[in-house]
Design an enzyme around this catalytic site. Structure first.
Site, mmCIF file in Angstrom:
data_model
loop_
_atom_site.group_PDB
_atom_site.id
_atom_site.type_symbol
_atom_site.label_atom_id
_atom_site.label_comp_id
_atom_site.label_asym_id
_atom_site.label_seq_id
_atom_site.Cartn_x
_atom_site.Cartn_y
_atom_site.Cartn_z
ATOM 1 N N HIS A 1 -1.820 -2.105 -2.611
ATOM 2 C CA HIS A 1 -0.441 -2.112 -2.138
ATOM 3 C C HIS A 1 -0.453 -2.110 -0.609
ATOM 4 O O HIS A 1 -1.012 -1.203 0.002
ATOM 5 C CB HIS A 1 0.286 -0.862 -2.664
ATOM 6 C CG HIS A 1 1.736 -0.820 -2.299
ATOM 7 N ND1 HIS A 1 2.735 -1.313 -3.115
ATOM 8 C CD2 HIS A 1 2.365 -0.355 -1.196
ATOM 9 C CE1 HIS A 1 3.902 -1.140 -2.542
ATOM 10 N NE2 HIS A 1 3.706 -0.561 -1.372
ATOM 11 N N GLU B 1 10.982 9.753 6.806
ATOM 12 C CA GLU B 1 11.650 8.617 6.166
ATOM 13 C C GLU B 1 13.022 9.025 5.636
ATOM 14 O O GLU B 1 13.128 9.895 4.778
ATOM 15 C CB GLU B 1 10.809 8.079 5.008
ATOM 16 C CG GLU B 1 9.390 7.697 5.387
ATOM 17 C CD GLU B 1 8.546 7.346 4.160
ATOM 18 O OE1 GLU B 1 9.100 7.348 3.034
ATOM 19 O OE2 GLU B 1 7.352 7.072 4.315
ATOM 20 N N HIS C 1 5.401 12.548 -1.221
ATOM 21 C CA HIS C 1 6.380 11.910 -2.091
ATOM 22 C C HIS C 1 5.793 10.608 -2.632
ATOM 23 O O HIS C 1 4.704 10.192 -2.255
ATOM 24 C CB HIS C 1 7.693 11.652 -1.355
ATOM 25 C CG HIS C 1 7.534 10.800 -0.123
ATOM 26 N ND1 HIS C 1 7.007 11.278 1.053
ATOM 27 C CD2 HIS C 1 7.824 9.500 0.111
ATOM 28 C CE1 HIS C 1 6.989 10.325 1.965
ATOM 29 N NE2 HIS C 1 7.478 9.224 1.408
#
Length: 374
Positions: free
Chosen positions: A228, A277, A307
């Site tokens: 990713h 974020e 997270h």
């Protein structure tokens, strides 16, 4: 600007109520917990764009010209004889519900959800609602102005292309009467009477002007082999800091795209780092969350707060057939990211929209480690 009357022609400003807008970002104890909010309700009383601002979080200060404040807005009335100017920062406006008509000193811009509007510091404007009600997000940038990132090895085309940004054509108002000019200065609101529309510029030139961009024009760059990639490949605009290669603010989007990486976990991995974020959802479903994160909602994952995908998304992705591409369609999420810790406001921490059970979305993650398997 070539205007009918000079910008100095107005009566003195007086302090007015800030309502739910604030730059007092140190009034609460910041938390390392993951935070998520449901959408703000549309007001029941007539509320225009400025009155509908609600400050959620931020860091820094306008007088230091560093950092940002993050606001939500919810409105049901147009600004007609009221104008606004932000002396504190540049405004990045992300509509989620309802079209906006921005009447600015340099001209008019029509903006709809999945488009963004940027209004430079000090530009006077008013917002009309095309659909009777509106809701969205605002990043108030106190620092260096937003700009396109250098593409480096990507080359000349990719991500947000300069040709897709749109600027207004001069469109002046020669209106006289009793108008109000609201000025945001060092975190407080001031109002002054003005006898004419301040949007009386008959011509202008230069590059310090409002602009809009359609997020659906973003040219996604992704991995076609494995792993990713870093979310920097989704960077639309950046506000640079005084440290090379470390931005003060990144505006990142997660648009429709094709995931073709093989033999890997395709959703965003679990992570924590120095970046803070603040995330919002404009349209559709975000691919890393099964439920609870809905259009108009928001989440905050602060510096070094872990997270990632919730338990349901993890289990689904872990069983996915990665020999076939996965088409992510009909969605648009975004992120205001900063190197600074973000302080939630008192309103944000006490709001009924704060989801007290957000942490439970990870509690079902099971252990899969087996020391007998390589």
């Amino acid at each position: 600007m070539y205007r009918i009357r000079p910008g100095a022609v107005h009566k003195p400003f007086r302090r007015i109520d800030n309502a739910r807008m604030t730059n007092e970002l140190g009034a609460t104890s910041a938390t390392p917990n993951q935070l998520r909010w449901s959408p703000l309700p549309i007001p029941s009383q007539p509320t225009d764009f400025v009155a509908g601002w609600v400050t959620m979080a931020g860091q820094g200060a306008p007088d230091a010209m560093a950092g940002c404040a993050i606001h939500l807005y919810a409105a049901n009335a147009s600004m007609t004889d009221r104008f606004f100017v932000d002396a504190d920062g540049e405004l990045l406006i992300v509509p989620q519900l309802g079209r906006l008509r921005a009447v600015t000193e340099m001209g008019v811009l029509e903006v709809e959800p999945q488009e963004i509007l940027v209004i430079p510091r000090g530009v006077r404007f008013r917002i009309e609602l095309r659909d009777g009600q509106a809701r969205g997000y605002i990043c108030e940038n106190f620092g260096a102005y937003l700009r396109l990132p250098d593409l480096g090895v990507i080359g000349s085309n990719g991500l947000a292309n300069p040709r897709d940004f749109m600027y207004p054509v001069a469109a002046y108002e020669d209106r006289e009467g009793r108008f109000e000019l609201v000025n945001k200065f060092l975190g407080n609101l001031w109002a002054g009477e003005i006898g004419h529309s301040p949007c009386d510029v008959v011509a202008w030139h230069g590059n310090f002007a409002p602009y809009k961009y359609d997020l659906r024009r973003f040219n996604v760059i992704g991995s076609i082999s494995y792993d990713h990639p870093d979310p920097s490949i989704f960077l639309v605009l950046q506000s640079q800091s005084d440290t090379p290669a470390v931005d003060m603010i990144d505006f990142v989007i997660f648009p429709p795209r094709v995931l073709a990486m093989q033999d890997t976990f395709r959703p965003p991995w679990f992570h924590r780092n120095v970046a803070s974020e603040f995330m919002g959802l404009i349209h559709g479903v975000y691919d890393a969350k099964a439920e609870g994160f809905v259009p108009g909602g928001a989440s905050l994952h602060n510096c070094m707060t872990g997270h990632g995908p919730d338990a349901e998304t993890f289990e689904k992705a872990a069983r996915a057939d990665t020999s076939k591409p996965h088409y992510i369609q009909d969605t648009m999420a975004f992120m205001f990211e900063t190197r600074l810790p973000i302080r939630p406001t008192r309103f944000a921490l006490e709001a009924a929209e704060l989801q007290q059970d957000y942490y439970t979305c990870w509690q079902g993650l099971a252990k899969h480690f087996d020391p007998k398997k390589p």
